[in-house]
Design a protein around this motif. Structure first.
Motif: not given
Length: 271
Positions: A50-60, A84-95, A156-162
């Motif tokens: 999930f490329p919007l997750y600060y400190s975890i997997s955040f796209r600069n 070879q690493l391939e990143i597939v963009e996902s989210s908490f609601g779709t992983f 506010a919370v992120t949709l699909g997060s625990y």
């Protein structure tokens, strides 16, 4: 003399797991049916992040590069696999759907290992453990944790997060706002559309580092203590065993501690 256990442990995993399955497989079985075999054969590792997750997997936004502890550890996993690493963009609601549809081999973005999610995917051993924090504006209406659940407050919370289902049950007076990607809780707070965001330790650290007007508030007692783990599709014990061994290995050889401290997550490393 310090021993480098990594190559021994990981190669033992590949051959040891395969040997066990071959021994128990029906006569004539050609090979172990596992993603581990496919990855080592294709030399490609597909990681959902999930490329919007600060400190975890955040796209600069300046470089376009995904940064954070799981950005670092995904590279380490690929290196250990010789892939070879391939990143597939996902989210908490779709992983979960992404794993089930074989879009990726593993979800690596600090996934809360909940009993509900465990009905659909397999979780690895935990590598981080966190709980719920509040992040708000220093000049806003929330001065303490008791102010979070008051009439007129928008949280506010992120949709699909625990955190989302937990806060639905926890809040009695405040209004809960579920934010769907590509929008973010942080963006809603910056824009003033919410008063507080309910989040975990990684995001609390990053937001307070990023914005001088932000402050984090920890509850008087830990709420929704949750292990963070990696997720793989159900039914592939060989692949799950390998990922568990990878986690054990990075704890032993110091890589987990190194990348946790690099991303200011040292206090929540799992024992």
């Amino acid at each position: 003399m310090k021993l480098n256990l990594r190559p021994f442990l990981l190669h033992a995993a590949v051959f040891g797991f395969a040997a066990i399955l071959f021994a128990s497989a029906p006569a004539g079985a050609a090979e172990v049916n596992s993603r581990l075999n496919e990855i080592t054969r294709s030399k490609k590792l597909r990681v959902c992040q999930f490329p919007l997750y600060y400190s975890i997997s955040f796209r600069n936004p300046k470089t376009g590069v995904i940064e954070g502890i799981d950005a670092d550890l995904a590279k380490e996993l690929a290196k250990d696999l010789g892939a070879q690493l391939e990143i597939v963009e996902s989210s908490f609601g779709t992983f979960i759907a992404d794993l089930q549809a074989n879009k990726c081999d593993i979800g690596m973005f600090a996934l809360g290992a909940s009993l509900q999610r465990a009905q659909a995917v397999e979780f690895s051993k935990p590598y981080l453990i966190t709980n719920v924090y509040a992040v708000t504006r220093k000049d806003g209406p929330i001065k303490s944790w008791e102010d979070v659940d008051k009439p007129g407050i928008k949280a506010a919370v992120t949709l699909g997060s625990y955190i989302e289902p937990f806060m639905k049950g926890y809040l009695k007076k405040a209004e809960l706002i579920s934010v769907a990607p590509p929008n973010t809780r942080e963006g809603e707070l910056v824009a003033g559309r919410v008063d507080v965001i309910m989040t975990d330790f990684p995001t609390a650290v990053k937001v307070t580092d990023e914005f001088d007007w932000a402050k984090s508030i920890e509850p008087p007692e830990k709420l929704a203590v949750t292990p963070y783990a990696y997720a793989v599709p159900q039914g592939d014990q060989v692949w799950l065993n390998f990922i568990n061994l990878f986690i054990d290995t990075i704890k032993l050889d110091g890589r987990l501690k190194k990348y946790a401290e690099k991303n200011k997550l040292g206090p929540i490393v799992a024992p």
